[in-house]
Design an enzyme around this catalytic site. Sequence first.
Site, PDB file in Angstrom:
ATOM      1  N   SER A  20     -58.162 -30.053   2.346  1.00 47.14           N
ATOM      2  CA  SER A  20     -56.811 -29.871   1.806  1.00 47.14           C
ATOM      3  C   SER A  20     -56.683 -28.471   1.231  1.00 47.14           C
ATOM      4  CB  SER A  20     -56.549 -30.908   0.719  1.00 47.14           C
ATOM      5  OG  SER A  20     -55.394 -30.590  -0.026  1.00 47.14           O
ATOM      6  N   SER A  21     -55.488 -27.918   1.311  1.00 47.05           N
ATOM      7  CA  SER A  21     -55.258 -26.574   0.760  1.00 47.05           C
ATOM      8  C   SER A  21     -55.437 -26.524  -0.753  1.00 47.05           C
ATOM      9  CB  SER A  21     -53.856 -26.082   1.134  1.00 47.05           C
ATOM     10  OG  SER A  21     -52.865 -26.943   0.613  1.00 47.05           O
ATOM     11  N   CYS A  22     -55.387 -27.684  -1.420  1.00 47.37           N
ATOM     12  CA  CYS A  22     -55.567 -27.692  -2.871  1.00 47.37           C
ATOM     13  C   CYS A  22     -57.017 -27.410  -3.270  1.00 47.37           C
ATOM     14  CB  CYS A  22     -55.099 -29.012  -3.479  1.00 47.37           C
ATOM     15  SG  CYS A  22     -56.134 -30.424  -3.077  1.00 47.37           S
ATOM     16  N   TYR A  49     -59.049 -34.721  -6.772  1.00 48.83           N
ATOM     17  CA  TYR A  49     -58.844 -34.828  -5.317  1.00 48.83           C
ATOM     18  C   TYR A  49     -59.431 -33.620  -4.606  1.00 48.83           C
ATOM     19  CZ  TYR A  49     -56.340 -35.102  -0.854  1.00 48.83           C
ATOM     20  OH  TYR A  49     -56.032 -35.156   0.482  1.00 48.83           O
ATOM     21  N   LYS A  62     -62.434 -33.281  -1.664  1.00 51.22           N
ATOM     22  CA  LYS A  62     -62.238 -32.621  -0.376  1.00 51.22           C
ATOM     23  C   LYS A  62     -63.235 -31.473  -0.172  1.00 51.22           C
ATOM     24  CE  LYS A  62     -59.035 -35.060   1.485  1.00 51.22           C
ATOM     25  NZ  LYS A  62     -59.297 -35.769   2.768  1.00 51.22           N
ATOM     26  N   HIS A 101     -45.733 -36.837  -1.700  1.00 48.14           N
ATOM     27  CA  HIS A 101     -45.737 -35.373  -1.747  1.00 48.14           C
ATOM     28  C   HIS A 101     -44.289 -34.875  -1.755  1.00 48.14           C
ATOM     29  CE1 HIS A 101     -49.999 -34.568  -1.447  1.00 48.14           C
ATOM     30  NE2 HIS A 101     -50.111 -35.496  -0.516  1.00 48.14           N
TER      31      HIS A 101
END
Length: 314
Positions: free
Chosen positions: A108-110, A137, A141, A181
């Site tokens: 994920s980009s987070c 989260y 990831k 989201h």
Amino acid sequence: MNKDSKIYVGGHTGLLGTALLKKLELEGYRNIITKTSNELDLINQERVKDFFNKEQPEYVFLCAGLTGGIIANKTYPATFLHTNIAIQDNVFEAAQRHGVKHLIFYGSSCMYPKYSPQPIKEDYLFDGKIEETSEAYAIAKIAGVIACKSYNIEFNTKRFIALVPNTMFGPHDNFDPNTSHVIPSLIRKFHEAKEGKKENVMLWGSGNPRREFVFSEDVADASIFAMLNADKLENGHYNIGTSEDYSIKELANMIASIVGNKGEIFWDVTKPDGSPRKLLDSSKFLTLGRKPLTTLEKGLKITYEWFLKNGKKY
């Protein structure tokens, strides 16, 4: 990966899983295995072992996992951390033991630092502090991405592939106002405001942060492309994006127009914005020959049409 290869799509009822099933079937892949969470609890190690013993899948797309927006991430951090790490660990270990040819995991980009230079290159992963609201989260990831690399190193294989798509959206998204989201949340807000003939809509934050959005079917295309070109991939993760970003205000105005909501938009600046910008540098993957296909506006229209037919179930 041949048309008769045995393919397991984990999380086949979700946003990316449904898109993958659609694309695989359209391209002629017929030997596809799917299991609902009731049929196969991926958090249960013994059940995962039994599944791989019985089915012996050759290729795995691991779309299964627990996701959510800012509210969900802040409210259930332990659940997000435990669920995602457990799924990853169980499936990775089973895939290695049973000699799966290739497995795709989705980061994920987070995972990237909150104030990362833009656009974000894969190499920036550990260059700063990640956004606090999605910390648990993001850590899960990151663990998955590092696990892919570690298994490949220890077992001298290219079995595990890590793709990092930016914020995905599309049909079968989660439209629950408490856990969704930004795109499905806005679609639902504007639709319900239009139906209720409300004169204004209140949205979280300032609307200034910029985000990159990727249509789920484009990520599915990229995933199949990655499987078919696994021999060309390095032992590291690949960003999957469109190379375009939009402010949340621009996104909100676009969705309001598509939905047909004419009410005034207000912004609650007491609520968190998250990272100021998240634009991925996807050049490493794009140079392999795969290009983004769907514009944001086209994808939003498809998603809203799906919501009108199916949204009440979500």
